[in-house]
Write an enzyme that holds these catalytic residues in place. Sequence first.
Site, PDB file in Angstrom:
ATOM      1  N   CYS A 101       1.585  -0.409  41.840  1.00  0.00           N
ATOM      2  CA  CYS A 101       1.040  -1.761  41.776  1.00  0.00           C
ATOM      3  C   CYS A 101      -0.449  -1.719  41.454  1.00  0.00           C
ATOM      4  O   CYS A 101      -0.939  -2.499  40.626  1.00  0.00           O
ATOM      5  CB  CYS A 101       1.284  -2.492  43.092  1.00  0.00           C
ATOM      6  SG  CYS A 101       0.766  -4.229  43.073  1.00  0.00           S
ATOM      7  N   CYS A 193       6.354  -4.446  50.196  1.00  0.00           N
ATOM      8  CA  CYS A 193       6.154  -5.892  50.134  1.00  0.00           C
ATOM      9  C   CYS A 193       7.341  -6.637  49.547  1.00  0.00           C
ATOM     10  O   CYS A 193       7.604  -7.778  49.927  1.00  0.00           O
ATOM     11  CB  CYS A 193       4.881  -6.205  49.350  1.00  0.00           C
ATOM     12  SG  CYS A 193       4.970  -5.869  47.579  1.00  0.00           S
TER      13      CYS A 193
END
Length: 365
Positions: A101, A193
């Site tokens: 990410c 997440c």
Amino acid sequence: MRVLAAMSGGVDSAVAAARAVDAGHEVVGVHLALSATPGTLRTGSRGCCSKEDAGDARRAADVLGIPFYVWDFADRFKEDVIDDFVASYAAGETPNPCLRCNEKIKFSALADRAVALGFDAVVTGHYARLADGVLRRAVDGDKDQSYVLAVLTADQLTRAMFPVGDTPKPRIRAEAAERGLAVANKPDSHDICFIPSGDTRAFLGARIGVRPGAIVDSAGQRLGEHEGVHGFTIGQRKGLGLPGPAADGRPRYVTDIDPGTGTVRIGTAEELRVATVLADRAIWTSGAAPQGPIECVAQVRAHGGTAPAVAQATAGGLVVRLREPLTGVARGQAVVLYRPDPAGDAVIGSGTISGTERALTDSSR
């Protein structure tokens, strides 16, 4: 400078944006919508990118008096982070999605768009420090995120700002409360997440399907069966699906995963000891690979797993020879190299672990 503050809806990014404002920068807040179907509420400290998070980020921006936008990066996040995560597990690896990410979304896609729009840098709430272009560990060792930022190139680091890395987390929360930010006591996000349930095996199973294989011991004797290598990681002790302990009563661990044959190998703690780490996709924070072997401290997991080592660049990768064996070293994770000076907090470079060589034990000499 004109800077873009990536605001997740948490306390760290809110304070980072506030400090950028205090420093006199022209700050614009942006929340990244990374889920195509965001939930309304978070599940406690699990998950992120919910509608609640977007609302929290917007309210923080209002308190700071800065413009605020929501940018839809869901398709890019799915392709570069989620799909990569699934493919990596299917290949018998143990990826770290935070690394991807940072590399692909926050400091590539986001930073590229920011520069195209005339911004000079991207501000985030990561716990790390930048000094003269050198990425360093945060002051708060428990929150340090330099490991997951070590995939950034020298050019990407020139466009990054980490305002909270010089402050312990409790002080950040106190500062948020003093500033009137409602997220001051918001729980930190944990786990992965995009898997708010916390059940990684179920998440992967729904996307990879059943791929049966054998569980064998170090001698190759069949101990049982499994439904896919994605349910295992190097160093795993629990959830092996085996009846009872080993014949000698000692704990059993996953020591190797062969995605080609679907074989999961089980062994002792001693068989987990690694002496050499091989990596590809090498990234050097100075921009150039060092010439010859270098002394360093190697870290192979986001939290812990460090040892003094000697590293040498290869064609696009690196070889790290550990002076002290490490365990739980898994393909797909990063090996991050730090300077071996007394501070030990400056990142030299990183690579994605592609293989290991076992340390000799008394029984194998």
